[in-house]
Design a protein around this motif. Structure first.
Motif, PDB file in Angstrom:
ATOM      1  N   SER A 180       0.839  -1.206   0.000  1.00  0.00           N
ATOM      2  CA  SER A 180       0.000   0.000   0.000  1.00  0.00           C
ATOM      3  C   SER A 180       0.870   1.252   0.000  1.00  0.00           C
ATOM      4  O   SER A 180       2.099   1.172   0.115  1.00  0.00           O
ATOM      5  CB  SER A 180      -0.929   0.028   1.214  1.00  0.00           C
ATOM      6  OG  SER A 180      -0.214   0.461   2.360  1.00  0.00           O
ATOM      7  N   HIS A 181       0.181   2.401  -0.096  1.00  0.00           N
ATOM      8  CA  HIS A 181       0.868   3.694  -0.082  1.00  0.00           C
ATOM      9  C   HIS A 181       1.554   3.961   1.256  1.00  0.00           C
ATOM     10  O   HIS A 181       2.327   4.897   1.377  1.00  0.00           O
ATOM     11  CB  HIS A 181      -0.146   4.807  -0.349  1.00  0.00           C
ATOM     12  CG  HIS A 181      -1.122   4.988   0.786  1.00  0.00           C
ATOM     13  ND1 HIS A 181      -2.058   4.030   1.106  1.00  0.00           N
ATOM     14  CD2 HIS A 181      -1.280   5.984   1.697  1.00  0.00           C
ATOM     15  CE1 HIS A 181      -2.759   4.445   2.154  1.00  0.00           C
ATOM     16  NE2 HIS A 181      -2.312   5.623   2.523  1.00  0.00           N
TER      17      HIS A 181
ATOM     18  N   GLN B 291      -1.583  -2.593   8.970  1.00  0.00           N
ATOM     19  CA  GLN B 291      -0.853  -2.286   7.739  1.00  0.00           C
ATOM     20  C   GLN B 291       0.282  -1.289   8.000  1.00  0.00           C
ATOM     21  O   GLN B 291       1.385  -1.454   7.498  1.00  0.00           O
ATOM     22  CB  GLN B 291      -1.804  -1.692   6.682  1.00  0.00           C
ATOM     23  CG  GLN B 291      -2.878  -2.632   6.196  1.00  0.00           C
ATOM     24  CD  GLN B 291      -2.308  -3.843   5.533  1.00  0.00           C
ATOM     25  OE1 GLN B 291      -2.328  -4.941   6.086  1.00  0.00           O
ATOM     26  NE2 GLN B 291      -1.749  -3.658   4.366  1.00  0.00           N
TER      27      GLN B 291
ATOM     28  N   THR C  43      -0.854   8.472   9.397  1.00  0.00           N
ATOM     29  CA  THR C  43      -1.725   9.150   8.437  1.00  0.00           C
ATOM     30  C   THR C  43      -1.625  10.657   8.641  1.00  0.00           C
ATOM     31  O   THR C  43      -0.913  11.112   9.539  1.00  0.00           O
ATOM     32  CB  THR C  43      -3.171   8.636   8.566  1.00  0.00           C
ATOM     33  OG1 THR C  43      -3.950   9.176   7.494  1.00  0.00           O
ATOM     34  CG2 THR C  43      -3.801   9.012   9.894  1.00  0.00           C
TER      35      THR C  43
ATOM     36  N   CYS D 282     -10.084   7.008  -1.599  1.00  0.00           N
ATOM     37  CA  CYS D 282     -10.771   6.695  -0.350  1.00  0.00           C
ATOM     38  C   CYS D 282     -10.164   7.527   0.773  1.00  0.00           C
ATOM     39  O   CYS D 282      -9.019   7.970   0.688  1.00  0.00           O
ATOM     40  CB  CYS D 282     -10.670   5.209  -0.035  1.00  0.00           C
ATOM     41  SG  CYS D 282      -8.980   4.636   0.311  1.00  0.00           S
ATOM     42  N   VAL D 283     -10.953   7.743   1.830  1.00  0.00           N
ATOM     43  CA  VAL D 283     -10.486   8.582   2.931  1.00  0.00           C
ATOM     44  C   VAL D 283     -10.663   7.875   4.271  1.00  0.00           C
ATOM     45  O   VAL D 283     -11.786   7.683   4.731  1.00  0.00           O
ATOM     46  CB  VAL D 283     -11.247   9.928   2.967  1.00  0.00           C
ATOM     47  CG1 VAL D 283     -10.710  10.792   4.107  1.00  0.00           C
ATOM     48  CG2 VAL D 283     -11.121  10.672   1.647  1.00  0.00           C
TER      49      VAL D 283
ATOM     50  N   GLY E  61      -6.783  10.017   5.761  1.00  0.00           N
ATOM     51  CA  GLY E  61      -6.702  10.970   4.665  1.00  0.00           C
ATOM     52  C   GLY E  61      -5.368  11.039   3.944  1.00  0.00           C
ATOM     53  O   GLY E  61      -5.184  11.889   3.067  1.00  0.00           O
ATOM     54  N   SER E  62      -4.424  10.139   4.244  1.00  0.00           N
ATOM     55  CA  SER E  62      -3.084  10.336   3.672  1.00  0.00           C
ATOM     56  C   SER E  62      -2.990   9.994   2.182  1.00  0.00           C
ATOM     57  O   SER E  62      -2.312  10.693   1.435  1.00  0.00           O
ATOM     58  CB  SER E  62      -2.027   9.571   4.467  1.00  0.00           C
ATOM     59  OG  SER E  62      -2.165   8.181   4.332  1.00  0.00           O
ATOM     60  N   ASN E  63      -3.664   8.932   1.731  1.00  0.00           N
ATOM     61  CA  ASN E  63      -3.546   8.629   0.294  1.00  0.00           C
ATOM     62  C   ASN E  63      -4.312   9.660  -0.521  1.00  0.00           C
ATOM     63  O   ASN E  63      -3.887  10.047  -1.607  1.00  0.00           O
ATOM     64  CB  ASN E  63      -3.952   7.173  -0.013  1.00  0.00           C
ATOM     65  CG  ASN E  63      -5.421   6.953  -0.263  1.00  0.00           C
ATOM     66  OD1 ASN E  63      -5.900   7.051  -1.383  1.00  0.00           O
ATOM     67  ND2 ASN E  63      -6.186   6.674   0.791  1.00  0.00           N
TER      68      ASN E  63
ATOM     69  N   GLY F 270      -9.169  -0.145   7.454  1.00  0.00           N
ATOM     70  CA  GLY F 270      -8.350   1.064   7.398  1.00  0.00           C
ATOM     71  C   GLY F 270      -9.144   2.358   7.272  1.00  0.00           C
ATOM     72  O   GLY F 270      -8.570   3.436   7.222  1.00  0.00           O
ATOM     73  N   LEU F 271     -10.463   2.261   7.203  1.00  0.00           N
ATOM     74  CA  LEU F 271     -11.255   3.490   7.013  1.00  0.00           C
ATOM     75  C   LEU F 271     -12.096   3.865   8.228  1.00  0.00           C
ATOM     76  O   LEU F 271     -12.792   4.875   8.206  1.00  0.00           O
ATOM     77  CB  LEU F 271     -12.189   3.353   5.799  1.00  0.00           C
ATOM     78  CG  LEU F 271     -11.545   3.155   4.426  1.00  0.00           C
ATOM     79  CD1 LEU F 271     -12.604   3.249   3.338  1.00  0.00           C
ATOM     80  CD2 LEU F 271     -10.431   4.161   4.171  1.00  0.00           C
TER      81      LEU F 271
ATOM     82  N   ALA G  42      -7.618  -3.098  -2.510  1.00  0.00           N
ATOM     83  CA  ALA G  42      -7.949  -3.273  -1.097  1.00  0.00           C
ATOM     84  C   ALA G  42      -9.392  -2.817  -0.883  1.00  0.00           C
ATOM     85  O   ALA G  42      -9.906  -1.987  -1.634  1.00  0.00           O
ATOM     86  CB  ALA G  42      -7.007  -2.435  -0.240  1.00  0.00           C
TER      87      ALA G  42
ATOM     88  N   GLU H  45     -10.396  -0.831   1.241  1.00  0.00           N
ATOM     89  CA  GLU H  45     -10.338   0.622   1.424  1.00  0.00           C
ATOM     90  C   GLU H  45     -10.406   1.301   0.053  1.00  0.00           C
ATOM     91  O   GLU H  45     -11.280   2.130  -0.209  1.00  0.00           O
ATOM     92  CB  GLU H  45      -9.026   1.028   2.124  1.00  0.00           C
ATOM     93  CG  GLU H  45      -8.930   0.651   3.595  1.00  0.00           C
ATOM     94  CD  GLU H  45      -8.489  -0.798   3.812  1.00  0.00           C
ATOM     95  OE1 GLU H  45      -8.213  -1.497   2.809  1.00  0.00           O
ATOM     96  OE2 GLU H  45      -8.426  -1.232   4.979  1.00  0.00           O
TER      97      GLU H  45
HETATM   98  C1  LIG Z   1      -4.474   2.569   5.785  1.00  0.00           C
HETATM   99  C2  LIG Z   1      -5.072   2.486   4.448  1.00  0.00           C
HETATM  100  C3  LIG Z   1      -5.998   3.452   3.977  1.00  0.00           C
HETATM  101  C4  LIG Z   1      -6.508   4.573   4.822  1.00  0.00           C
HETATM  102  O1  LIG Z   1      -5.566   5.501   5.227  1.00  0.00           O
HETATM  103  P1  LIG Z   1      -5.453   6.957   4.587  1.00  0.00           P
HETATM  104  O2  LIG Z   1      -4.529   7.649   5.532  1.00  0.00           O
HETATM  105  O3  LIG Z   1      -6.830   7.552   4.564  1.00  0.00           O
HETATM  106  O4  LIG Z   1      -4.894   6.811   3.235  1.00  0.00           O
HETATM  107  C5  LIG Z   1      -6.457   3.343   2.673  1.00  0.00           C
HETATM  108  N1  LIG Z   1      -6.068   2.331   1.875  1.00  0.00           N
HETATM  109  C6  LIG Z   1      -5.201   1.385   2.300  1.00  0.00           C
HETATM  110  C7  LIG Z   1      -4.823   0.290   1.355  1.00  0.00           C
HETATM  111  C8  LIG Z   1      -4.672   1.420   3.589  1.00  0.00           C
HETATM  112  O5  LIG Z   1      -3.816   0.475   3.993  1.00  0.00           O
END
Ligand SMILES: *Cc1c(COP(=O)(O)O)cnc(C)c1O
Length: 415
Positions: A92-93, A121, A197, A237-238, A241-243, A312-313, A357, A359
């Motif tokens: 993931s990111h 994660q 995040t 997706c949020v 909020g990091s991605n 994760g959401l 995912a 998320e």
């Molecule tokens: C943790 C996670 C998220 C949610 O976190 P953000 O900070 O909102 O990005 C979204 N997607 C994946 C795959 C994650 O592991």
């Protein structure tokens, strides 16, 4: 080489009315030192170069921007492009931010990393980088989550991290966060607390957004190369909020590009089983966990329980940057229901051979609803924040696969 992003710099940690830094006095000097180190790194092109080069060498960056031909044909509107954050190491990111912060911690001479994790994660990404860079690592995780997410706990321990189950409160993410803060207060000189995040006290939202901005910088340059135009809209997706903030920051100044953030609608935003902080009117402004944002809270300020099919959401707060971008009308919010998410996931699997995912699939839902409104001249981008292999148990359970039920029963009998 992808350049570092300049936008999203806060005013003393504030984005409009949101953000700030509300911390125990004992941590004040530590936060000042971290802010100074981060600002120095941000102004130093060599640091960003080291960051990008390390990601390229260790985590498959730049990640591709994949044209989704099957989905585009299926919906018959905008050409759909998918930014492949699922191809990062650990799936993931999250590694982008973890790698950035561990490089910064090294610069600050810190040899010990702590982190909180919910679904695990972020914990796995942190344990991975700690192993790679030879840093001591401790992960705080609610005891309830340790039970629910055992495979991630297993890998964190194999990677050499110490996983501490937190048994206070509701034994979930927010309790793990409190425990990590306590550890940091006691070990400030040796330790960096690696928040996962774009939330928490300043400078975390700004710093995490800066590291994740690589997603948007790459995506913008890739879509221009591949289509000679900007997208009409970008979807993410949020959770914290990091991605989303990472993707959006690449297009923030392109005012014609719509930024669409998709929250967990769970079982419906009029039930109590969702995590829609911006897309429902269930949240209100508050100060908790060291910063000011929209929280899902009761009228007397207690955190509410949240729900999403995507682990994760289901966070009660949200990045102050996104709360602000929504308030000023730059970002549009939507939500996706658990049932819609599973349908979008299945369609993506069967038309693209991709496993987003759970998320990420929230972003797909909203993009699918809107793609037919555009023409074939237009393009849109969806951020595939992670890969869905980790969700096999949840997805199989939700889809009520009979074979899978038998498989689980057999394993239970054997053990
Ligand atoms: C943790 C996670 C998220 C949610 O976190 P953000 O900070 O909102 O990005 C979204 N997607 C994946 C795959 C994650 O592991």
């Amino acid at each position: 080489m992808i350049k570092a992003a300049a936008p999203l710099i806060s005013q003393q940690g504030y984005y409009g009315e949101f953000g700030g830094r509300f911390i125990p006095e004992i941590l004040y000097e530590t936060f000042v030192a971290l802010t100074v180190a981060y600002q120095e790194a941000r102004c130093n092109p060599a640091f960003w170069q080291q960051y990008v080069a390390t990601l390229a060498n260790y985590s498959c960056r730049p990640t591709p921007l994949t044209y989704a031909e099957g989905l585009t044909r299926h919906f018959g509107g905008a050409r759909i492009y998918i930014k492949r954050e699922d191809l990062n190491h650990t799936g993931s990111h999250k590694l982008n931010n973890v790698l950035g912060q561990t490089l910064l911690a090294q610069r600050m001479g810190k040899r010990r990393i702590i982190a909180e994790t919910g679904a695990g994660q972020h914990g796995v990404a942190t344990a991975t980088m700690a192993a790679k860079l030879g840093l001591e690592c401790r992960i705080y995780m609610g005891a309830e989550d340790v039970e629910r997410q055992y495979p991630n706990v297993f890998w964190m321990r194999q990677l050499g991290a110490e996983v501490i189950p937190v048994t206070s409160g509701t034994q979930t993410l927010k309790d793990a966060m409190n425990e990590a803060l306590r550890d940091w207060s006691a070990n400030m000189t040796t330790t960096h607390y690696l928040i996962g995040t774009a939330c928490g006290p300043h400078p975390f939202p700004e710093m995490v957004a800066w590291f994740q901005s690589i997603i948007g910088q790459e995506a913008r340059s890739q879509i221009l190369t591949q289509t000679q135009q900007l997208p009409r809209a970008v979807y993410a997706c949020v959770g914290g909020g990091s991605n989303a903030v990472g993707l959006f920051s690449g297009f923030l100044d392109d005012t014609a590009v719509e930024l669409v953030g998709v929250e967990a609608g769970g079982q419906g935003i009029h039930t109590t089983h969702h995590a829609a902080r911006l897309a429902s009117n269930a949240a209100s402004t508050g100060i908790a966990q060291g910063y000011k944002t929209q929280f899902l809270q009761t009228s007397d300020g207690q955190m509410q329980d949240t729900h999403s099919v995507a682990a994760g959401l289901d966070y009660v707060g949200i990045s102050p940057i996104l709360a602000h971008l929504t308030q000023i009308g730059r970002m549009r919010v939507a939500f996706a229901l658990d049932t819609e998410v599973l349908a979008a996931l299945r369609l993506t699997l069967q038309t693209e051979g991709l496993i987003p995912a759970l998320e990420s699939a929230h972003g797909f839902v909203q993009a699918f609803k809107e793609a037919p409104n555009y023409t074939a001249q237009d393009c849109i981008i969806i951020n595939q924040s992670g890969r869905g292999d980790k969700d096999i148990f949840t997805i199989a359970e939700a889809l009520q696969e009979p074979e899978w039920q038998r498989f689980l029963q057999q394993r239970a009998v054997q053990s």
